[in-house]
Design an enzyme around this catalytic site. Sequence first.
Site, PDB file in Angstrom:
ATOM      1  N   ASP A   9       0.851  -1.130   0.114  1.00 36.89           N
ATOM      2  CA  ASP A   9       0.006  -0.024   0.044  1.00 36.89           C
ATOM      3  C   ASP A   9       0.980   1.242   0.048  1.00 36.89           C
ATOM      4  O   ASP A   9       2.126   1.154  -0.288  1.00 36.89           O
ATOM      5  CB  ASP A   9      -1.149   0.015   1.215  1.00 36.89           C
ATOM      6  CG  ASP A   9      -0.202   0.202   2.472  1.00 36.89           C
ATOM      7  OD1 ASP A   9       0.880   0.204   2.576  1.00 36.89           O
ATOM      8  OD2 ASP A   9      -1.224   0.224   3.579  1.00 36.89           O
ATOM      9  N   HIS A  10       0.484   2.329   0.155  1.00 44.15           N
ATOM     10  CA  HIS A  10       1.052   3.627   0.162  1.00 44.15           C
ATOM     11  C   HIS A  10       2.214   3.547   1.199  1.00 44.15           C
ATOM     12  O   HIS A  10       3.194   4.275   0.964  1.00 44.15           O
ATOM     13  CB  HIS A  10       0.202   4.897   0.369  1.00 44.15           C
ATOM     14  CG  HIS A  10      -0.558   4.650   1.512  1.00 44.15           C
ATOM     15  ND1 HIS A  10      -1.911   3.933   1.734  1.00 44.15           N
ATOM     16  CD2 HIS A  10      -0.610   5.427   2.567  1.00 44.15           C
ATOM     17  CE1 HIS A  10      -2.412   3.994   2.862  1.00 44.15           C
ATOM     18  NE2 HIS A  10      -1.800   4.869   3.626  1.00 44.15           N
ATOM     19  N   CYS A  66       2.974  -3.139   4.131  1.00 47.48           N
ATOM     20  CA  CYS A  66       2.074  -2.115   4.422  1.00 47.48           C
ATOM     21  C   CYS A  66       2.405  -1.465   5.728  1.00 47.48           C
ATOM     22  O   CYS A  66       3.681  -1.823   6.232  1.00 47.48           O
ATOM     23  CB  CYS A  66       0.648  -2.524   4.301  1.00 47.48           C
ATOM     24  SG  CYS A  66       0.083  -3.705   5.939  1.00 47.48           S
ATOM     25  N   GLY A  67       1.928  -0.608   6.185  1.00 45.48           N
ATOM     26  CA  GLY A  67       2.601   0.188   7.610  1.00 45.48           C
ATOM     27  C   GLY A  67       2.868  -0.729   8.731  1.00 45.48           C
ATOM     28  O   GLY A  67       4.059  -1.012   8.878  1.00 45.48           O
ATOM     29  N   GLY A  69       2.026  -4.338   8.554  1.00 45.14           N
ATOM     30  CA  GLY A  69       2.213  -5.525   7.930  1.00 45.14           C
ATOM     31  C   GLY A  69       0.902  -6.293   8.212  1.00 45.14           C
ATOM     32  O   GLY A  69       0.630  -7.395   7.748  1.00 45.14           O
ATOM     33  N   GLY A  71      -2.636  -5.591   8.236  1.00 42.94           N
ATOM     34  CA  GLY A  71      -3.662  -5.595   7.147  1.00 42.94           C
ATOM     35  C   GLY A  71      -3.471  -6.275   5.762  1.00 42.94           C
ATOM     36  O   GLY A  71      -4.133  -7.196   5.225  1.00 42.94           O
ATOM     37  N   HIS A  99      10.194 -23.604   9.292  1.00 48.01           N
ATOM     38  CA  HIS A  99       9.156 -24.318   9.926  1.00 48.01           C
ATOM     39  C   HIS A  99       7.862 -24.214   9.265  1.00 48.01           C
ATOM     40  O   HIS A  99       6.916 -24.981   9.606  1.00 48.01           O
ATOM     41  CB  HIS A  99       9.073 -23.735  11.500  1.00 48.01           C
ATOM     42  CG  HIS A  99      10.504 -23.863  12.211  1.00 48.01           C
ATOM     43  ND1 HIS A  99      10.604 -23.811  13.519  1.00 48.01           N
ATOM     44  CD2 HIS A  99      11.549 -24.471  11.586  1.00 48.01           C
ATOM     45  CE1 HIS A  99      11.744 -24.207  13.956  1.00 48.01           C
ATOM     46  NE2 HIS A  99      12.371 -24.591  13.024  1.00 48.01           N
ATOM     47  N   ARG A 110       6.419   0.658   8.451  1.00 51.28           N
ATOM     48  CA  ARG A 110       6.538   1.798   9.404  1.00 51.28           C
ATOM     49  C   ARG A 110       7.409   1.428  10.760  1.00 51.28           C
ATOM     50  O   ARG A 110       7.813   2.276  11.517  1.00 51.28           O
ATOM     51  CB  ARG A 110       5.293   2.293   9.786  1.00 51.28           C
ATOM     52  CG  ARG A 110       4.699   3.156   8.531  1.00 51.28           C
ATOM     53  CD  ARG A 110       3.312   3.784   8.935  1.00 51.28           C
ATOM     54  NE  ARG A 110       2.720   4.525   7.814  1.00 51.28           N
ATOM     55  CZ  ARG A 110       1.338   4.604   7.457  1.00 51.28           C
ATOM     56  NH1 ARG A 110       0.786   3.963   8.586  1.00 51.28           N
ATOM     57  NH2 ARG A 110       0.832   5.205   6.715  1.00 51.28           N
ATOM     58  N   ARG A 133       9.441 -32.757  10.751  1.00 56.59           N
ATOM     59  CA  ARG A 133       8.283 -32.827  11.633  1.00 56.59           C
ATOM     60  C   ARG A 133       7.180 -31.514  11.205  1.00 56.59           C
ATOM     61  O   ARG A 133       6.144 -31.612  11.528  1.00 56.59           O
ATOM     62  CB  ARG A 133       8.686 -32.691  12.994  1.00 56.59           C
ATOM     63  CG  ARG A 133       9.395 -31.419  13.427  1.00 56.59           C
ATOM     64  CD  ARG A 133       9.920 -31.432  14.749  1.00 56.59           C
ATOM     65  NE  ARG A 133      10.401 -30.085  15.364  1.00 56.59           N
ATOM     66  CZ  ARG A 133      11.493 -29.680  14.928  1.00 56.59           C
ATOM     67  NH1 ARG A 133      12.474 -30.184  14.329  1.00 56.59           N
ATOM     68  NH2 ARG A 133      11.833 -28.253  15.477  1.00 56.59           N
ATOM     69  N   ARG A 137       2.436 -30.205  10.216  1.00 55.07           N
ATOM     70  CA  ARG A 137       2.160 -28.987  10.762  1.00 55.07           C
ATOM     71  C   ARG A 137       1.486 -28.104   9.751  1.00 55.07           C
ATOM     72  O   ARG A 137       0.384 -27.605   9.721  1.00 55.07           O
ATOM     73  CB  ARG A 137       2.915 -28.380  11.686  1.00 55.07           C
ATOM     74  CG  ARG A 137       3.240 -29.227  12.989  1.00 55.07           C
ATOM     75  CD  ARG A 137       4.364 -28.642  13.540  1.00 55.07           C
ATOM     76  NE  ARG A 137       4.931 -29.429  14.754  1.00 55.07           N
ATOM     77  CZ  ARG A 137       6.073 -29.542  15.261  1.00 55.07           C
ATOM     78  NH1 ARG A 137       6.803 -28.824  14.949  1.00 55.07           N
ATOM     79  NH2 ARG A 137       6.410 -30.339  16.304  1.00 55.07           N
TER      80      ARG A 137
END
Length: 144
Positions: A9-10, A66-67, A69, A71, A99, A110, A133, A137
């Site tokens: 994003d911006h 993004c600012g 992370g 969203g 992992h 940011r 392993r 998961r």
Amino acid sequence: METIGLCSDHAGYEMKKIIEGYLETKGINCHDYGTYSTESCDYPDFAHPCAEAVENGTHKRAIALCGSGNGISMTLNKHQGIRAAICWKEELAALARQHNDANVLVLPARFIDSVDALKIVETFLSTDFEGGRHIRRVEKIPVH
């Protein structure tokens, strides 16, 4: 040669351009899904096309910013087969790959500087999934 998907994003635009330039100096091709300026915008508009490209195999991996992370990570992880990991330290990027077999690196633009961002990118791209392993998961992460 692998092409890495990029989106932001911006708030992540300027760091995304730094990362893109860095990857190009390493001979790594990038496809930028936007945004293309610092003008205010909505991260899902760029996260969805980037995630779809990883889903359909156009890209094996992607990097998103993004600012915070959060969203863009939430949006990316709505897609089948996407394992987007927010990383603000190299160790987190290594563990996300080793992992969790993360296929999208998410950077909180940011909250980190460009020097750290490039180290995190390098770690993400150079670290392999350990398997073992961890396979069972990762296989338990639902895909709808």
